[in-house]
Motif scaffolding. Structure first.
Motif, PDB file in Angstrom:
ATOM      1  N   SER A  37      -4.789   3.965  -2.337  1.00 58.27           N
ATOM      2  CA  SER A  37      -3.759   3.724  -1.321  1.00 58.27           C
ATOM      3  C   SER A  37      -3.564   4.948  -0.434  1.00 58.27           C
ATOM      4  O   SER A  37      -3.388   4.829   0.784  1.00 58.27           O
ATOM      5  CB  SER A  37      -2.437   3.340  -1.995  1.00 58.27           C
ATOM      6  OG  SER A  37      -2.584   2.150  -2.727  1.00 58.27           O
ATOM      7  N   LEU A  38      -3.600   6.124  -1.040  1.00 52.70           N
ATOM      8  CA  LEU A  38      -3.463   7.349  -0.259  1.00 52.70           C
ATOM      9  C   LEU A  38      -4.623   7.500   0.729  1.00 52.70           C
ATOM     10  O   LEU A  38      -4.422   7.897   1.883  1.00 52.70           O
ATOM     11  CB  LEU A  38      -3.406   8.557  -1.192  1.00 52.70           C
ATOM     12  CG  LEU A  38      -2.082   8.738  -1.949  1.00 52.70           C
ATOM     13  CD1 LEU A  38      -2.243   9.760  -3.066  1.00 52.70           C
ATOM     14  CD2 LEU A  38      -0.972   9.171  -0.988  1.00 52.70           C
ATOM     15  N   ARG A  39      -5.828   7.155   0.288  1.00 52.21           N
ATOM     16  CA  ARG A  39      -6.980   7.231   1.185  1.00 52.21           C
ATOM     17  C   ARG A  39      -6.838   6.271   2.356  1.00 52.21           C
ATOM     18  O   ARG A  39      -7.196   6.590   3.491  1.00 52.21           O
ATOM     19  CB  ARG A  39      -8.276   6.944   0.419  1.00 52.21           C
ATOM     20  CG  ARG A  39      -8.752   8.087  -0.467  1.00 52.21           C
ATOM     21  CD  ARG A  39     -10.195   7.868  -0.892  1.00 52.21           C
ATOM     22  NE  ARG A  39     -10.362   6.657  -1.687  1.00 52.21           N
ATOM     23  CZ  ARG A  39     -10.259   6.607  -3.003  1.00 52.21           C
ATOM     24  NH1 ARG A  39      -9.967   7.715  -3.687  1.00 52.21           N
ATOM     25  NH2 ARG A  39     -10.454   5.467  -3.653  1.00 52.21           N
ATOM     26  N   ILE A  40      -6.318   5.101   2.075  1.00 48.94           N
ATOM     27  CA  ILE A  40      -6.129   4.114   3.140  1.00 48.94           C
ATOM     28  C   ILE A  40      -5.130   4.628   4.175  1.00 48.94           C
ATOM     29  O   ILE A  40      -5.366   4.533   5.388  1.00 48.94           O
ATOM     30  CB  ILE A  40      -5.646   2.771   2.551  1.00 48.94           C
ATOM     31  CG1 ILE A  40      -6.767   2.105   1.741  1.00 48.94           C
ATOM     32  CG2 ILE A  40      -5.168   1.829   3.650  1.00 48.94           C
ATOM     33  CD1 ILE A  40      -6.324   0.891   0.955  1.00 48.94           C
ATOM     34  N   LEU A  41      -4.008   5.181   3.730  1.00 47.67           N
ATOM     35  CA  LEU A  41      -2.998   5.677   4.663  1.00 47.67           C
ATOM     36  C   LEU A  41      -3.492   6.899   5.430  1.00 47.67           C
ATOM     37  O   LEU A  41      -3.177   7.066   6.613  1.00 47.67           O
ATOM     38  CB  LEU A  41      -1.698   5.992   3.917  1.00 47.67           C
ATOM     39  CG  LEU A  41      -1.004   4.805   3.255  1.00 47.67           C
ATOM     40  CD1 LEU A  41       0.316   5.239   2.643  1.00 47.67           C
ATOM     41  CD2 LEU A  41      -0.772   3.677   4.262  1.00 47.67           C
ATOM     42  N   VAL A  82       0.843  -1.197   0.000  1.00 51.53           N
ATOM     43  CA  VAL A  82       0.000   0.000   0.000  1.00 51.53           C
ATOM     44  C   VAL A  82       0.879   1.248   0.000  1.00 51.53           C
ATOM     45  O   VAL A  82       0.619   2.215  -0.731  1.00 51.53           O
ATOM     46  CB  VAL A  82      -0.939   0.013   1.225  1.00 51.53           C
ATOM     47  CG1 VAL A  82      -1.758   1.298   1.260  1.00 51.53           C
ATOM     48  CG2 VAL A  82      -1.867  -1.201   1.197  1.00 51.53           C
ATOM     49  N   SER A  83       1.945   1.230   0.781  1.00 54.33           N
ATOM     50  CA  SER A  83       2.873   2.365   0.821  1.00 54.33           C
ATOM     51  C   SER A  83       3.526   2.581  -0.535  1.00 54.33           C
ATOM     52  O   SER A  83       3.679   3.726  -0.990  1.00 54.33           O
ATOM     53  CB  SER A  83       3.944   2.132   1.890  1.00 54.33           C
ATOM     54  OG  SER A  83       3.361   2.053   3.172  1.00 54.33           O
ATOM     55  N   ASP A  84       3.924   1.485  -1.187  1.00 51.26           N
ATOM     56  CA  ASP A  84       4.541   1.595  -2.517  1.00 51.26           C
ATOM     57  C   ASP A  84       3.571   2.221  -3.510  1.00 51.26           C
ATOM     58  O   ASP A  84       3.944   3.101  -4.296  1.00 51.26           O
ATOM     59  CB  ASP A  84       4.976   0.214  -3.005  1.00 51.26           C
ATOM     60  CG  ASP A  84       6.150  -0.352  -2.214  1.00 51.26           C
ATOM     61  OD1 ASP A  84       6.840   0.451  -1.540  1.00 51.26           O
ATOM     62  OD2 ASP A  84       6.360  -1.572  -2.262  1.00 51.26           O
ATOM     63  N   SER A  85       2.323   1.772  -3.471  1.00 55.32           N
ATOM     64  CA  SER A  85       1.326   2.310  -4.393  1.00 55.32           C
ATOM     65  C   SER A  85       1.024   3.779  -4.095  1.00 55.32           C
ATOM     66  O   SER A  85       0.821   4.586  -5.011  1.00 55.32           O
ATOM     67  CB  SER A  85       0.037   1.486  -4.315  1.00 55.32           C
ATOM     68  OG  SER A  85       0.227   0.183  -4.854  1.00 55.32           O
ATOM     69  N   ALA A  86       1.006   4.122  -2.816  1.00 49.85           N
ATOM     70  CA  ALA A  86       0.739   5.512  -2.439  1.00 49.85           C
ATOM     71  C   ALA A  86       1.833   6.435  -2.952  1.00 49.85           C
ATOM     72  O   ALA A  86       1.560   7.554  -3.412  1.00 49.85           O
ATOM     73  CB  ALA A  86       0.605   5.628  -0.922  1.00 49.85           C
TER      74      ALA A  86
END
Length: 318
Positions: free
Chosen positions: A237-241, A226-230
């Motif tokens: 991914s940004l929304r998740i983080l 998720v961090s890589d995709s963000a």
């Protein structure tokens, strides 16, 4: 040496590893042993006992004692992951008693606490502070100037652990399936997650989630993807983080409010893989906490959790 007595046995029984140490009355470590996860909620009771026994027997050997010879300790203090309710306490105290018996250790006094409290005491040297942990799971602990403590979160992967690596990984799985449904826009998460799990399609992902192969630690590993995709700008991914940072803030805010520390100076310590390695989550969280409690002082971890267990044990020695 037969009949030998040791002042203190301190055990940090975490969700990732177990560390057992014997110390003298000044807290000098004289024997150390390590094992795997001691959280019975994720590993099972038998495995938790096995790892406790492993760590304590190794520590006995380093102390110069035979693993199969009875060793007396004046006080044994355990900081244990998974101790969240009265029911958990009954289970874990039973596991601790069984582990001590199997490790041939006789303790005059046994104290069992949550590992988060031990981590807080070790991190702040007993001073007022808030410790926010986001690793595989998540929890917030705090203690104020009057010695009153409070916690938030730590309810486990089924109903809690918001903002943790597991929670982030679980949100990634949900996002992939929601994209398949057309309930949200495109995401690059499937392109990363499916090969990582050795799966070929979203349908196989669905089957994996409800199979025996589904594991908390494996889902937690997906947080790195998720961090890589963000970093590549993936909106999902940004929304998740962002949501992970916000959930961690809610826990921190609750503890600060409970302890009346909003306008007082205290140490804020962030611990765990998510907060130590994910700059996006860490930055968003610290910004929100500083806005809410301007007098908090962000500091690095001073000591490992085991030193909090040792400090507690030394204070209990006769």
């Amino acid at each position: 040496m037969k009949g030998r007595s040791i002042p203190l046995l301190a055990v940090d029984g975490g969700g990732t590893k177990c560390l057992a140490v014997f110390t003298d009355r000044q807290g000098k470590i004289e024997g150390t042993g390590r094992g795997g996860s001691c959280n019975y909620q994720t590993t099972g009771k038998e495995a938790a006992v096995d790892e406790l026994v492993r760590a304590m027997k190794i520590a006995k050997e380093e102390l110069g004692e035979s693993p199969d010879e009875t060793l007396r300790v004046e006080c044994a203090v355990f900081g244990m992951a998974g101790l969240d309710t009265g029911y958990d306490r009954q289970i874990i105290e039973g596991l601790v008693r069984e582990a001590l018996s199997r490790a041939e250790i006789r303790a005059d006094r046994v104290v069992v606490e949550n590992d988060g409290l031990a981590a807080l005491l070790g991190a702040t040297d007993g001073k007022p502070g808030v410790l926010l942990i986001a690793g595989t799971g998540s929890i917030v602990y705090g203690v104020n100037g009057q010695g009153r403590s409070a916690r938030a979160g730590g309810w486990g992967y089924r109903v809690g652990d918001e903002g943790s690596a597991y929670w982030i990984g679980k949100q990634a799985l949900t996002a992939i399936l929601q994209t398949l449904d057309g309930r949200q826009g495109p995401t690059s998460l499937a392109r990363r997650v499916l090969p990582y799990l050795d799966l070929r399609s979203e349908e196989e992902l669905y089957n994996w989630v409800y199979s025996a192969d589904y594991r908390v630690d494996t889902v937690a590993e997906l947080s790195l993807l998720v961090s890589d995709s963000a970093r590549e700008g993936d909106a999902s991914s940004l929304r998740i983080l962002e949501a992970a940072a916000d959930e961690l803030f809610y826990g921190g805010r609750a503890v600060i409010e409970k302890l009346g520390m909003t306008d007082t100076s205290f140490t804020l310590i962030l611990q765990g893989g998510v907060l130590q390695n994910n700059e996006f989550v860490r930055s968003r969280l610290t910004k929100k906490l500083r806005e809410f409690a301007p007098s908090c002082n962000l500091e690095e971890i001073k000591k490992e959790p085991i030193y909090g267990v040792i400090a507690q044990g030394l204070s209990l020695l006769p």
